[in-house]
Motif scaffolding. Structure first.
Motif, PDB file in Angstrom:
ATOM      1  N   GLU A  98       0.831  -1.206   0.000  1.00 34.65           N
ATOM      2  CA  GLU A  98       0.000   0.000   0.000  1.00 34.65           C
ATOM      3  C   GLU A  98       0.870   1.262   0.000  1.00 34.65           C
ATOM      4  O   GLU A  98       0.584   2.229  -0.714  1.00 34.65           O
ATOM      5  CB  GLU A  98      -0.921   0.006   1.216  1.00 34.65           C
ATOM      6  CG  GLU A  98      -2.011  -1.051   1.208  1.00 34.65           C
ATOM      7  CD  GLU A  98      -3.174  -0.715   0.295  1.00 34.65           C
ATOM      8  OE1 GLU A  98      -3.103   0.289  -0.438  1.00 34.65           O
ATOM      9  OE2 GLU A  98      -4.153  -1.472   0.317  1.00 34.65           O
ATOM     10  N   CYS A 109       3.069   1.418  -3.486  1.00 28.08           N
ATOM     11  CA  CYS A 109       2.240   1.735  -4.655  1.00 28.08           C
ATOM     12  C   CYS A 109       1.530   3.076  -4.498  1.00 28.08           C
ATOM     13  O   CYS A 109       1.413   3.840  -5.468  1.00 28.08           O
ATOM     14  CB  CYS A 109       1.235   0.616  -4.897  1.00 28.08           C
ATOM     15  SG  CYS A 109       2.017  -0.946  -5.342  1.00 28.08           S
ATOM     16  N   ASP A 139      -0.820   0.059 -13.162  1.00 24.49           N
ATOM     17  CA  ASP A 139      -1.156  -1.260 -12.635  1.00 24.49           C
ATOM     18  C   ASP A 139      -0.247  -2.337 -13.218  1.00 24.49           C
ATOM     19  O   ASP A 139       0.113  -3.304 -12.539  1.00 24.49           O
ATOM     20  CB  ASP A 139      -2.621  -1.585 -12.917  1.00 24.49           C
ATOM     21  CG  ASP A 139      -3.570  -0.840 -12.000  1.00 24.49           C
ATOM     22  OD1 ASP A 139      -3.136  -0.410 -10.911  1.00 24.49           O
ATOM     23  OD2 ASP A 139      -4.751  -0.685 -12.360  1.00 24.49           O
ATOM     24  N   ASN A 191      -0.586  -5.190 -10.549  1.00 26.41           N
ATOM     25  CA  ASN A 191      -1.850  -5.192  -9.794  1.00 26.41           C
ATOM     26  C   ASN A 191      -2.834  -6.204 -10.395  1.00 26.41           C
ATOM     27  O   ASN A 191      -3.240  -6.080 -11.540  1.00 26.41           O
ATOM     28  CB  ASN A 191      -2.470  -3.799  -9.813  1.00 26.41           C
ATOM     29  CG  ASN A 191      -3.620  -3.670  -8.835  1.00 26.41           C
ATOM     30  OD1 ASN A 191      -3.989  -4.612  -8.130  1.00 26.41           O
ATOM     31  ND2 ASN A 191      -4.198  -2.477  -8.759  1.00 26.41           N
ATOM     32  N   ASP A 226      -5.786  -6.735  -8.981  1.00 25.98           N
ATOM     33  CA  ASP A 226      -7.056  -6.446  -8.310  1.00 25.98           C
ATOM     34  C   ASP A 226      -7.647  -5.113  -8.747  1.00 25.98           C
ATOM     35  O   ASP A 226      -8.055  -4.298  -7.915  1.00 25.98           O
ATOM     36  CB  ASP A 226      -6.837  -6.467  -6.794  1.00 25.98           C
ATOM     37  CG  ASP A 226      -8.118  -6.755  -6.010  1.00 25.98           C
ATOM     38  OD1 ASP A 226      -9.096  -7.215  -6.632  1.00 25.98           O
ATOM     39  OD2 ASP A 226      -8.136  -6.533  -4.793  1.00 25.98           O
ATOM     40  N   ARG A 227      -7.676  -4.883 -10.071  1.00 24.19           N
ATOM     41  CA  ARG A 227      -8.378  -3.701 -10.603  1.00 24.19           C
ATOM     42  C   ARG A 227      -9.249  -4.168 -11.770  1.00 24.19           C
ATOM     43  O   ARG A 227      -9.306  -3.555 -12.825  1.00 24.19           O
ATOM     44  CB  ARG A 227      -7.392  -2.643 -11.070  1.00 24.19           C
ATOM     45  CG  ARG A 227      -8.065  -1.311 -11.396  1.00 24.19           C
ATOM     46  CD  ARG A 227      -7.913  -0.284 -10.324  1.00 24.19           C
ATOM     47  NE  ARG A 227      -6.531   0.097 -10.153  1.00 24.19           N
ATOM     48  CZ  ARG A 227      -6.024   0.604  -9.042  1.00 24.19           C
ATOM     49  NH1 ARG A 227      -6.808   0.772  -7.981  1.00 24.19           N
ATOM     50  NH2 ARG A 227      -4.758   0.919  -8.948  1.00 24.19           N
ATOM     51  N   HIS A 246      -4.114  -1.281  -2.813  1.00 22.83           N
ATOM     52  CA  HIS A 246      -2.994  -1.827  -3.580  1.00 22.83           C
ATOM     53  C   HIS A 246      -2.311  -2.987  -2.866  1.00 22.83           C
ATOM     54  O   HIS A 246      -1.145  -3.295  -3.137  1.00 22.83           O
ATOM     55  CB  HIS A 246      -1.984  -0.720  -3.892  1.00 22.83           C
ATOM     56  CG  HIS A 246      -2.549   0.347  -4.766  1.00 22.83           C
ATOM     57  ND1 HIS A 246      -2.993   1.566  -4.289  1.00 22.83           N
ATOM     58  CD2 HIS A 246      -2.784   0.377  -6.099  1.00 22.83           C
ATOM     59  CE1 HIS A 246      -3.459   2.298  -5.287  1.00 22.83           C
ATOM     60  NE2 HIS A 246      -3.339   1.600  -6.403  1.00 22.83           N
ATOM     61  N   THR A 295      -0.620  -6.250  -4.967  1.00 20.39           N
ATOM     62  CA  THR A 295       0.335  -5.868  -6.005  1.00 20.39           C
ATOM     63  C   THR A 295       1.703  -6.458  -5.662  1.00 20.39           C
ATOM     64  O   THR A 295       1.916  -7.009  -4.588  1.00 20.39           O
ATOM     65  CB  THR A 295       0.465  -4.336  -6.098  1.00 20.39           C
ATOM     66  OG1 THR A 295       0.878  -3.833  -4.815  1.00 20.39           O
ATOM     67  CG2 THR A 295      -0.857  -3.688  -6.484  1.00 20.39           C
TER      68      THR A 295
END
Length: 275
Positions: free
Chosen positions: A49, A52, A126, A131, A133-134, A153, A156
């Motif tokens: 977190e 990113c 991303d 990433n 998770d988007r 984030h 990631t």
């Protein structure tokens, strides 16, 4: 260095997140979304977190302000939910806080439009941090005052869960076929031209310096927190140099079809037909 605050009141859990973050009030009179060291994903989620979030901000993307927040487990004594109480008891010390954006709405790609330039910047970022998770399943984007804000984030930089694989991860491609912004014709080339030169050693060194030592200590294979920080810099610096040419957009192959719902596939097909 991230600002430091102290939690004064636990308000409510946010059950949408797998790590059970919560809304808290702090001694600076601010309201924050707090992520806990005692959650199942552990401290590496908080490291991700910070790295990113601060990197995104350094590249001009909108991310809620971050802080480290001191938690005294005693504030959980009155919490009626045993799961939340156990989480608070397990998270004494430094945790992560993100500025709470009052009135923000979860991003809905059917209700909110974004242009190819901004979509491209988000997809490129991303891809840089890997990433996963988007997606359309879980956008992890907010709309606040009419603008896109990036959140969550923790999922990631998967390589930092197994550092021996980091060298290979530096050159890994990124499949954005199911990215929530894939249907907005993201301009990846423009984003790469704009953002890649800004991912410098100096920027990355400043970003990783914001991670508290205690979240990096004891990492197997490293002499100490500074060595771990250097590893993050090395991987991200190498990824930034070439990730723009390793991003896949559009429908996946017949062997690996997209799992997106029909409205995403229709929009992707429509965009492809206009090219």
């Amino acid at each position: 260095m991230l600002p430091e605050v102290t939690a004064t009141r636990y308000v409510t859990p946010l059950r949408e997140g797998g790590s059970l973050p919560g809304i808290v009030e702090a001694d600076d009179l601010g309201t924050y979304v707090m992520k806990f060291t005692g959650a199942g994903q552990g401290r590496k989620t908080l490291v991700a977190e910070v790295v990113c979030g601060q990197l995104a901000r350094g590249l001009g993307l909108r991310v809620p302000e971050l802080a480290v927040i001191e938690l005294d487990p005693v504030i959980g004594r009155g919490e009626p939910d045993p799961e939340v109480q156990a989480l608070l008891k397990a998270s004494g010390g430094l945790n992560l806080a993100m500025d709470f954006l009052p009135g923000a709405l979860g991003f809905d790609p059917l209700a909110f439009e974004t242009d190819p330039a901004e979509a491209g910047r988000v997809v490129w970022f991303d891809a840089l941090v890997g990433n996963v998770d988007r997606s359309w399943r879980n956008p992890n984007l907010l709309v606040w005052h009419g603008q896109l804000w990036l959140i969550d984030h923790g999922a990631t930089m998967i390589w930092h869960h197994n550092w021996p694989t980091a060298a290979a991860a530096a050159g890994r491609a990124y499949d954005a076929s199911d990215h929530v912004l894939a249907s907005f014709a993201p301009d990846i080339a423009a984003a790469a031209a704009e953002l890649a030169p800004r991912v410098t050693e100096e920027l990355l060194t400043a970003v990783v310096s914001d991670v508290p030592d205690e979240w990096l200590e004891g990492e197997p294979g490293f002499d100490g927190p500074d060595a771990v920080r250097r590893a993050y810099v090395d991987v991200l610096l190498e990824r930034a140099a070439g990730i723009g040419g390793r991003i896949t957009l559009g429908e996946r192959s017949a062997e690996k079809p997209s799992q997106a719902p029909e409205w995403v596939r229709v929009r992707l097909d429509g965009r492809a037909g206009k090219k």
